[in-house]
Design an enzyme around this catalytic site. Structure first.
Site, short mmCIF file in Angstrom:
data_model
loop_
_atom_site.label_atom_id
_atom_site.label_comp_id
_atom_site.label_asym_id
_atom_site.label_seq_id
_atom_site.Cartn_x
_atom_site.Cartn_y
_atom_site.Cartn_z
N GLU A 1 0.59 1.81 5.40
CA GLU A 1 1.27 0.63 4.84
C GLU A 1 0.21 -0.15 4.07
OE1 GLU A 1 4.42 0.20 5.19
OE2 GLU A 1 4.99 1.30 7.00
N CYS B 1 2.19 -9.05 3.19
CA CYS B 1 2.38 -7.84 2.38
C CYS B 1 3.71 -7.87 1.66
CB CYS B 1 2.27 -6.61 3.27
SG CYS B 1 3.33 -6.71 4.72
P1 NAP Z 1 -8.50 -3.75 5.00
O1 NAP Z 1 -9.76 -4.39 4.63
O2 NAP Z 1 -8.13 -2.47 4.36
O3 NAP Z 1 -8.57 -3.58 6.60
C1 NAP Z 1 -7.48 -3.09 7.32
C2 NAP Z 1 -7.94 -2.52 8.64
O4 NAP Z 1 -8.72 -1.34 8.41
C3 NAP Z 1 -8.84 -3.45 9.44
O5 NAP Z 1 -8.55 -3.30 10.81
C4 NAP Z 1 -10.24 -2.92 9.14
O6 NAP Z 1 -11.17 -3.23 10.13
C5 NAP Z 1 -9.96 -1.44 9.10
N1 NAP Z 1 -10.93 -0.64 8.39
C6 NAP Z 1 -11.73 -1.00 7.36
N2 NAP Z 1 -12.46 0.06 6.96
C7 NAP Z 1 -12.13 1.10 7.76
C8 NAP Z 1 -12.54 2.46 7.85
N3 NAP Z 1 -13.45 2.97 7.02
N4 NAP Z 1 -11.99 3.24 8.80
C9 NAP Z 1 -11.06 2.75 9.64
N5 NAP Z 1 -10.62 1.47 9.60
C10 NAP Z 1 -11.15 0.66 8.67
O7 NAP Z 1 -7.26 -4.72 4.79
P2 NAP Z 1 -7.12 -6.25 5.24
O8 NAP Z 1 -8.01 -7.05 4.38
O9 NAP Z 1 -7.22 -6.40 6.72
O10 NAP Z 1 -5.62 -6.54 4.90
C11 NAP Z 1 -5.19 -6.94 3.62
C12 NAP Z 1 -4.43 -5.85 2.94
O11 NAP Z 1 -3.47 -5.30 3.82
C13 NAP Z 1 -3.65 -6.32 1.75
O12 NAP Z 1 -3.94 -5.48 0.68
C14 NAP Z 1 -2.19 -6.17 2.15
O13 NAP Z 1 -1.33 -5.82 1.11
C15 NAP Z 1 -2.24 -5.10 3.15
N6 NAP Z 1 -1.16 -5.23 4.09
C16 NAP Z 1 -0.13 -4.35 4.01
C17 NAP Z 1 0.93 -4.45 4.89
C18 NAP Z 1 2.07 -3.48 4.83
O14 NAP Z 1 2.84 -3.46 5.78
N7 NAP Z 1 2.21 -2.72 3.78
C19 NAP Z 1 0.93 -5.44 5.88
C20 NAP Z 1 -0.14 -6.33 5.92
C21 NAP Z 1 -1.18 -6.21 5.02
P3 NAP Z 1 -12.17 -4.48 9.99
O15 NAP Z 1 -11.34 -5.69 9.87
O16 NAP Z 1 -12.95 -4.41 11.26
O17 NAP Z 1 -12.98 -4.20 8.76
#
Ligand code: NAP
Length: 523
Positions: free
Chosen positions: A255, A294
């Site tokens: 997602e 999102c």
């Molecule tokens: P993110 O930076 O991609 O992080 C998401 C999750 O992935 C966090 O738990 C992060 O951990 C983890 N992560 C980061 N690098 C990783 C790796 N190499 N391997 C495994 N896990 C890893 O996103 P975010 O800043 O938290 O969220 C914002 C984004 O989420 C926005 O773009 C939004 O559109 C999207 N979003 C989508 C939905 C949906 O349902 N489509 C819902 C909510 C948000 P750490 O925090 O420890 O780095």
């Protein structure tokens, strides 16, 4: 300051290495820290080998009762959790309710669905079919819980709903969960996990919590495992292409980003309830959770003739809200800060990128003064509305169709009011979670359904007669599909019983009719 520990292998365990600070985003004051977890191979194996069999030994009805109990335990601490969401995530009370009550709502919906599934531990998908015309042999599709672990990696914006929403579905399906909240706002997820685990309702190994970075978590995947990821498209790509994911064929659900649209029909006029609902929805979607949703509306497709009216009213509403941005500890504040310094940096950079194809019509991305003490050190930004031209609206390469600015930011895109054009503009976003169509013109709405629908996971239709009772599109209900094609990740979550598909394996059972009936009767 307290270390928020992981719960792995059946115990709370401290991490190792440097402290990663968790701060209150309203003034950057420290509220705790996490450290890197160790021993993930054993933790994942413990969940798979202890939690999995224990959950699979229960029927759907019994697992449903676990969800019911989880909902009750979380709800009993609601006030404290709402406060914590304010301190750890910058949520206003309304934002916090959206997250925390959203979590208990998903549990309740799936607990109720479990009652309908009853005392069995497999799902029957369809009626038995003869293998060929005249054959006495039959094939019937069933779904069985996968014998692996459900690894949940969540985004920062919904620490409660994100973690619990995913867990509810996996646990009901019969899979143990290892949940990894996004670090910046993980204090709320941690507290909820503490409450659920302290209650002792879950079988040992059914739920684990990984605080801090993911580390080598994915290196321990096996073919029966499932990874459900929510976050940015960039991280989604990394996970999808992880060597162990590719080698094992573990199931992945992503997602990711989404450029959701409001599609305003050519019949909408100022002074109608439809217009009022549209203004209400666009304002809520821009400012709820400071736009860090999102499902928030990012692109507003406006018939050219309505541009001036809509812009004027939206600017007025946003001006009122902008005067009440500040520390949510003061309940007079209507919008809080972004969740982290990195978020603020990204949002400002995203606005700059949008300015390559659009003009700011309200808001100052550099504003520094907000309500509350110490907020000059916080991560605040005020609502920013942009507008562009019909040419840019149709240019699929324009940043407005490429850049998700994850904050209180949206762009007005004028168009000719034709459904085919609306479908093209929605499609330029390359796949979104949700869009909303505002119109009483049935032919227009039907055409939008067919033109824009394949680019979406959910379409909300608002009409004059029911406009007042309609709900803003950003609310995700457990009975409706959540996910979208393309840029949105191609994932599908919830959607009532459809949600169980991610965690279960479809099996065609092929044998004689009476043998089938005996095999698949209730356990
Ligand atoms: P993110 O930076 O991609 O992080 C998401 C999750 O992935 C966090 O738990 C992060 O951990 C983890 N992560 C980061 N690098 C990783 C790796 N190499 N391997 C495994 N896990 C890893 O996103 P975010 O800043 O938290 O969220 C914002 C984004 O989420 C926005 O773009 C939004 O559109 C999207 N979003 C989508 C939905 C949906 O349902 N489509 C819902 C909510 C948000 P750490 O925090 O420890 O780095």
């Amino acid at each position: 300051m307290t270390e928020l520990r992981s719960y792995l292998g059946g115990d709370w365990r401290p991490g190792v290495g440097d402290e990663i600070a968790l701060v209150n985003p309203s003034h950057a004051g420290r509220i705790g820290h996490v450290r890197r977890a160790q021993g993930l191979a054993l933790a994942v194996a413990h969940a798979r080998d202890t939690g999995g069999p224990a959950l699979r030994a229960l029927t759907f009805a019994q697992r449903g009762r676990l969800l019911e109990r989880m909902a009750a335990v979380i709800h009993a601490e609601r006030d404290a959790l709402l406060d914590l969401a304010g301190r750890s995530g910058g949520n206003t009370r309304g934002d916090a309710k959206f997250d925390v009550d959203g979590a208990t709502a998903v549990l309740s919906v799936y607990a109720e669905l479990a009652k309908g599934l009853g005392d069995r531990s497999h799902l029957i998908e369809d009626d038995a079919q003869p293998l060929y015309h005249g054959s006495k042999l039959r094939a019937q599709h069933v779904r069985l819980p996968r014998h692996g672990v459900a690894v949940h990696i969540n985004a920062f914006n919904f620490p409660a709903w994100g973690m619990i929403g995913k867990a509810a579905v996996a646990l009901l399906a019969g899979m143990p969960v290892v949940s990894k909240p996004a670090t910046s706002t993980s204090a709320l997820a941690h507290r909820i996990a503490e409450l659920v685990l302290a209650d002792g309702m879950l079988p040992r190994g059914a739920f684990s919590l990984l605080m801090g970075p993911a580390g080598d978590l994915l290196d321990h995947l096996e073919p029966q495992d499932v990874v459900a990821f929510t976050g940015s498209a960039d991280t989604g790509r990394l996970i999808r292409s992880h060597a162990r994911v590719l080698a094992t064929g573990a199931r992945i659900n992503v997602e990711a980003d989404s450029l959701n649209a409001a599609i305003i029909g050519p019949d909408v006029a100022r002074g109608t309830e439809l217009f009022d609902a549209l203004v209400r929805d666009c304002t809520v979607e821009m400012t709820q959770k400071a736009g860090q949703k999102c499902t928030a509306t990012r692109r507003m497709l406006v018939p050219s003739a309505l541009m001036d009216d809509l812009q004027e009213v939206l600017v007025e509403r946003l001006d009122e809200l902008a005067a009440r941005v500040g520390d949510p500890a003061d309940r007079d504040h209507r919008m809080g800060p972004l969740a982290s310094a990195a978020q603020l940096r990204d949002v400002r950079a995203g606005i700059q990128r949008l300015c390559e194809c659009a003009t700011i019509v309200r808001g100052d991305p550099q504003r520094r003064s907000f309500g509350g003490e110490g907020t000059e050190a916080g991560f605040f930004i005020e609502p920013v509305l942009l507008a562009t031209t019909p040419q840019v609206a149709l240019d699929a390469t324009a940043p407005v169709h490429r850049t998700e600015v994850f904050g209180p930011v949206a762009t007005l895109l004028p168009y000719d009011g034709l459904a085919a054009t609306a479908g093209r503009v929605v499609g330029a976003g390359e796949g979104s979670l949700v869009s909303t169509v505002y119109s009483d013109d049935r032919a227009f709405v039907r055409e939008v359904l067919h033109q824009a629908g394949p680019h979406l996971g959910r379409l909300v239709v608002v009409q004059e007669k029911t406009a007042r009772a309609s709900l803003p599109p950003g609310g995700v209900f457990a009975v409706a599909n959540h996910g979208g094609p393309g840029r949105a990740g191609g994932g599908e979550e919830m959607g009532g019983l459809h949600g169980l598909e991610l965690y279960t394996q479809r099996l065609a059972v092929q044998t004689g009719a009476s043998q089938l009936a005996r095999l698949l009767a209730s356990d």
